[in-house]
Every structure is written in structure tokens, then in C-alpha cells.
Design a protein around this motif. Structure first.
Motif, mmCIF file in Angstrom:
data_model
loop_
_atom_site.group_PDB
_atom_site.id
_atom_site.type_symbol
_atom_site.label_atom_id
_atom_site.label_comp_id
_atom_site.label_asym_id
_atom_site.label_seq_id
_atom_site.Cartn_x
_atom_site.Cartn_y
_atom_site.Cartn_z
ATOM 1 N N HIS A 153 0.825 -1.278 0.229
ATOM 2 C CA HIS A 153 0.036 0.089 0.054
ATOM 3 C C HIS A 153 0.945 1.333 0.099
ATOM 4 C CE1 HIS A 153 -4.392 1.019 1.311
ATOM 5 N NE2 HIS A 153 -4.396 0.204 -0.001
ATOM 6 N N ILE A 154 1.927 1.353 0.803
ATOM 7 C CA ILE A 154 2.793 2.440 0.702
ATOM 8 C C ILE A 154 3.372 2.937 -0.507
ATOM 9 C CG2 ILE A 154 4.893 3.343 1.616
ATOM 10 C CD1 ILE A 154 4.343 2.349 4.398
ATOM 11 N N PRO A 155 3.743 1.991 -1.311
ATOM 12 C CA PRO A 155 4.340 2.290 -2.763
ATOM 13 C C PRO A 155 3.104 2.641 -3.660
ATOM 14 C CG PRO A 155 5.459 0.372 -2.096
ATOM 15 C CD PRO A 155 4.336 0.584 -1.025
ATOM 16 N N SER A 156 1.976 2.027 -3.381
ATOM 17 C CA SER A 156 1.020 2.518 -4.173
ATOM 18 C C SER A 156 0.477 3.884 -3.847
ATOM 19 C CB SER A 156 -0.237 1.581 -3.864
ATOM 20 O OG SER A 156 -1.464 2.118 -4.189
ATOM 21 N N SER A 157 0.494 4.423 -2.435
ATOM 22 C CA SER A 157 0.383 5.534 -2.181
ATOM 23 C C SER A 157 1.132 6.633 -2.775
ATOM 24 C CB SER A 157 -0.028 5.742 -0.630
ATOM 25 O OG SER A 157 -1.132 4.816 -0.164
ATOM 26 N N LEU B 157 0.473 7.168 -6.484
ATOM 27 C CA LEU B 157 -0.628 8.173 -6.388
ATOM 28 C C LEU B 157 -0.172 9.548 -6.314
ATOM 29 C CD1 LEU B 157 -3.727 8.615 -6.795
ATOM 30 C CD2 LEU B 157 -3.748 8.306 -4.320
ATOM 31 N N ILE B 158 0.727 9.854 -5.116
ATOM 32 C CA ILE B 158 1.325 11.233 -5.143
ATOM 33 C C ILE B 158 1.970 11.998 -6.223
ATOM 34 C CG2 ILE B 158 2.596 12.659 -3.231
ATOM 35 C CD1 ILE B 158 1.523 10.803 -1.189
ATOM 36 N N LEU B 159 3.003 10.924 -6.638
ATOM 37 C CA LEU B 159 3.887 11.168 -7.769
ATOM 38 C C LEU B 159 3.088 11.655 -9.208
ATOM 39 C CD1 LEU B 159 6.939 8.918 -7.023
ATOM 40 C CD2 LEU B 159 6.876 11.384 -6.729
ATOM 41 N N ALA B 160 2.116 10.671 -9.219
ATOM 42 C CA ALA B 160 1.161 10.881 -10.259
ATOM 43 C C ALA B 160 0.735 12.344 -10.244
ATOM 44 C CB ALA B 160 0.097 9.932 -10.532
ATOM 45 N N LEU C 68 -5.698 13.818 -4.897
ATOM 46 C CA LEU C 68 -4.635 12.528 -5.156
ATOM 47 C C LEU C 68 -3.489 12.697 -3.843
ATOM 48 C CD1 LEU C 68 -4.256 12.863 -8.856
ATOM 49 C CD2 LEU C 68 -5.867 11.651 -7.653
ATOM 50 N N ILE C 69 -3.011 13.943 -3.582
ATOM 51 C CA ILE C 69 -1.791 14.008 -2.718
ATOM 52 C C ILE C 69 -2.457 13.711 -1.282
ATOM 53 C CG2 ILE C 69 -0.181 15.576 -1.737
ATOM 54 C CD1 ILE C 69 -0.206 16.981 -4.385
ATOM 55 N N ILE C 70 -3.658 14.360 -0.897
ATOM 56 C CA ILE C 70 -4.114 14.056 0.301
ATOM 57 C C ILE C 70 -4.402 12.692 0.642
ATOM 58 C CG2 ILE C 70 -6.020 14.555 1.776
ATOM 59 C CD1 ILE C 70 -6.148 17.561 0.724
ATOM 60 N N CYS C 71 -5.161 12.143 -0.344
ATOM 61 C CA CYS C 71 -5.539 10.630 -0.651
ATOM 62 C C CYS C 71 -4.264 9.771 -0.021
ATOM 63 C CB CYS C 71 -6.103 10.279 -1.746
ATOM 64 S SG CYS C 71 -6.799 8.463 -1.742
ATOM 65 N N GLY C 72 -3.295 9.860 -0.871
ATOM 66 C CA GLY C 72 -1.899 9.229 -0.617
ATOM 67 C C GLY C 72 -1.376 9.376 0.654
ATOM 68 N N ALA C 73 -1.379 10.743 1.101
ATOM 69 C CA ALA C 73 -0.622 10.726 2.468
ATOM 70 C C ALA C 73 -1.554 10.346 3.410
ATOM 71 C CB ALA C 73 -0.611 12.171 2.567
ATOM 72 N N LEU C 74 -2.959 10.403 3.346
ATOM 73 C CA LEU C 74 -3.901 9.818 4.491
ATOM 74 C C LEU C 74 -3.776 8.131 4.405
ATOM 75 C CD1 LEU C 74 -7.153 11.788 4.016
ATOM 76 C CD2 LEU C 74 -5.600 11.653 5.814
ATOM 77 N N LYS C 75 -3.554 7.571 3.282
ATOM 78 C CA LYS C 75 -3.348 5.913 3.189
ATOM 79 C C LYS C 75 -1.765 5.704 3.651
ATOM 80 C CE LYS C 75 -6.451 5.222 -0.666
ATOM 81 N NZ LYS C 75 -6.938 3.737 -0.550
ATOM 82 N N ILE C 76 -1.017 6.334 3.526
ATOM 83 C CA ILE C 76 0.278 6.163 4.190
ATOM 84 C C ILE C 76 0.262 6.255 5.562
ATOM 85 C CG2 ILE C 76 2.699 6.827 4.400
ATOM 86 C CD1 ILE C 76 2.718 7.646 1.365
ATOM 87 N N ALA C 77 -0.353 7.211 6.125
ATOM 88 C CA ALA C 77 -0.299 7.317 7.642
ATOM 89 C C ALA C 77 -1.313 6.064 8.166
ATOM 90 C CB ALA C 77 -1.449 8.694 7.871
ATOM 91 N N TYR C 78 -2.370 5.811 7.598
ATOM 92 C CA TYR C 78 -3.030 4.487 7.915
ATOM 93 C C TYR C 78 -2.541 3.480 7.742
ATOM 94 C CZ TYR C 78 -6.250 0.596 7.138
ATOM 95 O OH TYR C 78 -6.938 -0.587 6.882
ATOM 96 N N ASP C 79 -1.626 3.085 6.976
ATOM 97 C CA ASP C 79 -0.575 2.072 6.858
ATOM 98 C C ASP C 79 0.336 1.926 7.823
ATOM 99 O OD1 ASP C 79 -2.042 0.810 4.447
ATOM 100 O OD2 ASP C 79 -0.981 2.086 3.347
#
Length: 166
Positions: free
Chosen positions: A55-59, A62-65, A139-150
Motif C-alpha cells: 500500500h505504501i508504494p501504491s500511495s 498516487l502522490i507522484l502521479a 490525490l496528494i491528500i489521499c496518498g498521504a492519508l493512506k500512508i498514515a493509515y498503513d
């Protein structure tokens, strides 16, 4: 969310409808093929580790995209995300079923409720940001929230292992 992502690709890069359809087809294929890969990987590194380490590389993708300089780079990053982002689905279900007793299994399905509520609210928030001219921020917020969740998931469940992983 796919609709907002399609709109973002159109607004940011002028992506055609035909190209967007082809992209979403391939992202669905990549996501589908990730399920058996997740099962294989979880047998080697564990269920929680599979959830977090994919999940972290996935997030990050997303942020880089969100800040990608070209449509090709953005689409490649989003395909990487598609290949990794759903690996937590089968592993999360397996983990929950492995750590609860058989009588608790029906109630364990309630772990889906917070995820469903968050999924219901996110398009409205993303749409509001998009309408305000902040197209990359969802996209950035979603990726950051998912990393925090993970990271929170990894920390909280680092010592809770299903019997077959002990």
C-alpha cells in the motif's frame, strides 16, 4: 473516484475518452491480477506486512502521479498504483477472519463500515477541491492519508499475528 480521476486526467493532460477507457481497463486488469499475487506474498511476509508494504508504494505512486510532468508518466504511476493498491483487500479479509473466533466472524464484517463511510465522503471532498481549482490535492491528500493509515496499521498490529503466522 474513477470519474474524478478521469476528469483530472482530461483537465490536466487533455486525455481523450478512448485513452481514458483503455487506461481504466488496464488498471482494472492489473488490480485483478494483484489478488493472487497478494495471497502468494502474504504467505511469505505475512498478512499485515503485505497490506502495508504494497500500500505504501501504491500511495507514493498516487502522490507522484499528481505532480507528474507528462501524461505518460502519470498513467505509468497510476498503473503501478492499480497493481498494488488492492493487495490489501484479500489480505485484510484473511487477517480479520484469522484473528477472530468463529462466532465473531459475522460481526467482523463491520470492519467494512468505516471504510464505506470514508469512501462515501471522499468524492464530495475531492469534488469540492477540484472545483476550487486544486485538482492535484485530492490525490496528494489521499496518498498521504493512506500512508498514515498503513503506518498506524503496522504499528498497531505488529504483535497480533494469526495462528498460522506465529
Amino acid at each position: 473516484m474513477q470519474s474524478l480521476l478521469a476528469l483530472w486526467l482530461f483537465e490536466r493532460f487533455g486525455l481523450s475518452l478512448a485513452t481514458a477507457a483503455l487506461f481504466f481497463y488496464w488498471s482494472g486488469v492489473f488490480a485483478a491480477f494483484s489478488f493472487p499475487v497478494a495471497a502468494w506474498l502474504s504467505r511469505r511476509i505475512g498478512l499485515v506486512n503485505t497490506m502495508v508494504y504494497t500500500h505504501i508504494p501504491s500511495s507514493l505512486a498516487l502522490i507522484l502521479a499528481a505532480v507528474a510532468p507528462s501524461v505518460e508518466v502519470a498513467l505509468a504511476l497510476l498503473l503501478v498504483r492499480a497493481a498494488l493498491s488492492q493487495m490489501d483487500v484479500p489480505t485484510r479479509s484473511s487477517y480479520v477472519m484469522a484473528v477472530v473466533t468463529p462466532p465473531e466472524r459475522a460481526a467482523a464484517s463491520f470492519t467494512s463500515v468505516p471504510r464505506s463511510l470514508a469512501a462515501a465522503a471522499s468524492p464530495a471532498l475531492a469534488g469540492a477541491m477540484f472545483a476550487a481549482g486544486h485538482q492535484a490535492w485530492p490525490l496528494i491528500i489521499c496518498g498521504a492519508l493512506k500512508i498514515a493509515y498503513d503506518l498506524a496499521l503496522l504499528w498497531a498490529f505488529r504483535h497480533v499475528k494469526p495462528p498460522e503466522e506465529s
